[in-house]
Write a protein that holds these residues in place. Structure first.
Motif, mmCIF file in Angstrom:
data_model
loop_
_atom_site.group_PDB
_atom_site.id
_atom_site.type_symbol
_atom_site.label_atom_id
_atom_site.label_comp_id
_atom_site.label_asym_id
_atom_site.label_seq_id
_atom_site.Cartn_x
_atom_site.Cartn_y
_atom_site.Cartn_z
ATOM 1 N N LEU A 1 0.854 -1.179 0.000
ATOM 2 C CA LEU A 1 0.000 0.000 0.000
ATOM 3 C C LEU A 1 0.894 1.234 0.000
ATOM 4 N N HIS A 2 0.645 2.137 -0.925
ATOM 5 C CA HIS A 2 1.415 3.374 -1.016
ATOM 6 C C HIS A 2 0.520 4.545 -0.601
ATOM 7 N N ALA A 3 1.055 5.408 0.208
ATOM 8 C CA ALA A 3 0.319 6.609 0.615
ATOM 9 C C ALA A 3 1.290 7.785 0.645
ATOM 10 N N ASP A 4 0.802 8.939 0.237
ATOM 11 C CA ASP A 4 1.600 10.163 0.303
ATOM 12 C C ASP A 4 1.138 10.984 1.496
ATOM 13 N N LEU A 5 2.083 11.518 2.204
ATOM 14 C CA LEU A 5 1.781 12.400 3.326
ATOM 15 C C LEU A 5 1.877 13.840 2.830
ATOM 16 N N ALA A 6 0.761 14.529 2.841
ATOM 17 C CA ALA A 6 0.729 15.912 2.368
ATOM 18 C C ALA A 6 1.304 16.838 3.433
ATOM 19 N N ALA A 7 2.233 17.667 3.017
ATOM 20 C CA ALA A 7 2.806 18.651 3.944
ATOM 21 C C ALA A 7 1.756 19.677 4.356
ATOM 22 N N ASP A 8 0.836 19.984 3.448
ATOM 23 C CA ASP A 8 -0.235 20.950 3.706
ATOM 24 C C ASP A 8 -1.553 20.296 3.298
ATOM 25 N N VAL A 9 -2.221 19.706 4.266
ATOM 26 C CA VAL A 9 -3.438 18.935 3.968
ATOM 27 C C VAL A 9 -4.540 19.820 3.387
ATOM 28 N N TRP A 10 -4.643 21.064 3.828
ATOM 29 C CA TRP A 10 -5.679 21.949 3.306
ATOM 30 C C TRP A 10 -5.450 22.242 1.821
ATOM 31 N N ARG A 11 -4.216 22.457 1.463
ATOM 32 C CA ARG A 11 -3.880 22.691 0.056
ATOM 33 C C ARG A 11 -4.212 21.445 -0.778
ATOM 34 N N ALA A 12 -3.855 20.272 -0.274
ATOM 35 C CA ALA A 12 -4.149 19.022 -0.980
ATOM 36 C C ALA A 12 -5.656 18.830 -1.139
ATOM 37 N N LEU A 13 -6.417 19.137 -0.095
ATOM 38 C CA LEU A 13 -7.881 19.000 -0.176
ATOM 39 C C LEU A 13 -8.485 19.971 -1.201
ATOM 40 N N TRP A 14 -8.030 21.209 -1.193
ATOM 41 C CA TRP A 14 -8.547 22.198 -2.140
ATOM 42 C C TRP A 14 -8.143 21.851 -3.573
ATOM 43 N N LYS A 15 -6.972 21.279 -3.744
ATOM 44 C CA LYS A 15 -6.544 20.863 -5.080
ATOM 45 C C LYS A 15 -7.469 19.767 -5.587
ATOM 46 N N LYS A 16 -7.780 18.790 -4.748
ATOM 47 C CA LYS A 16 -8.714 17.715 -5.120
ATOM 48 C C LYS A 16 -10.107 18.293 -5.353
ATOM 49 N N PHE A 17 -10.529 19.223 -4.497
ATOM 50 C CA PHE A 17 -11.833 19.863 -4.643
ATOM 51 C C PHE A 17 -11.933 20.582 -5.988
ATOM 52 N N SER A 18 -10.847 21.232 -6.404
ATOM 53 C CA SER A 18 -10.880 21.947 -7.683
ATOM 54 C C SER A 18 -11.061 20.981 -8.849
ATOM 55 N N LEU A 19 -10.461 19.811 -8.762
ATOM 56 C CA LEU A 19 -10.631 18.788 -9.801
ATOM 57 C C LEU A 19 -12.077 18.298 -9.844
ATOM 58 N N ILE A 20 -12.607 17.935 -8.676
ATOM 59 C CA ILE A 20 -13.959 17.369 -8.610
ATOM 60 C C ILE A 20 -15.007 18.381 -9.048
#
Length: 93
Positions: A1-20
């Motif tokens: 199982l591979h997982a990435d740890l986001a240094a800035d979780v809010w930025r990662a969430l907003w980036k995913k939100f922008s895609l969706i």
């Protein structure tokens, strides 16, 4: 199982939100596949403006979503299968 740890979780969430929100919203509005949306200049422009709008809202909320982030998301959208649709789009059909 591979997982990435986001240094800035809010930025990662907003980036995913922008895609969706961009893919879901524009595909539904156009009632078209991702490939059709990308190929038609007015809907491609709408995708780009949607990404810019989400970035502006994220920035206003104090999230450091960058122009590079939106370009990365656009590259993801450009790499999606021509025939792809969103679950929201399929729900409306």
């Amino acid at each position: 199982l591979h997982a990435d740890l986001a240094a800035d979780v809010w930025r990662a969430l907003w980036k995913k939100f922008s895609l969706i929100t961009t893919m879901g919203g524009v595909n539904c509005l156009a009632n078209a596949t991702t490939g059709e949306v990308r190929a038609f200049a007015p809907t491609r422009d709408l995708m780009e403006r949607s990404l810019d709008e989400v970035r502006a809202v994220a920035n206003a909320r104090g999230v450091a979503l960058s122009r590079q982030d939106t370009e990365d998301v656009m590259a993801q959208l450009d790499g999606a299968a021509e025939s792809s649709t969103t679950s929201m789009q399929r729900d409306l059909q």
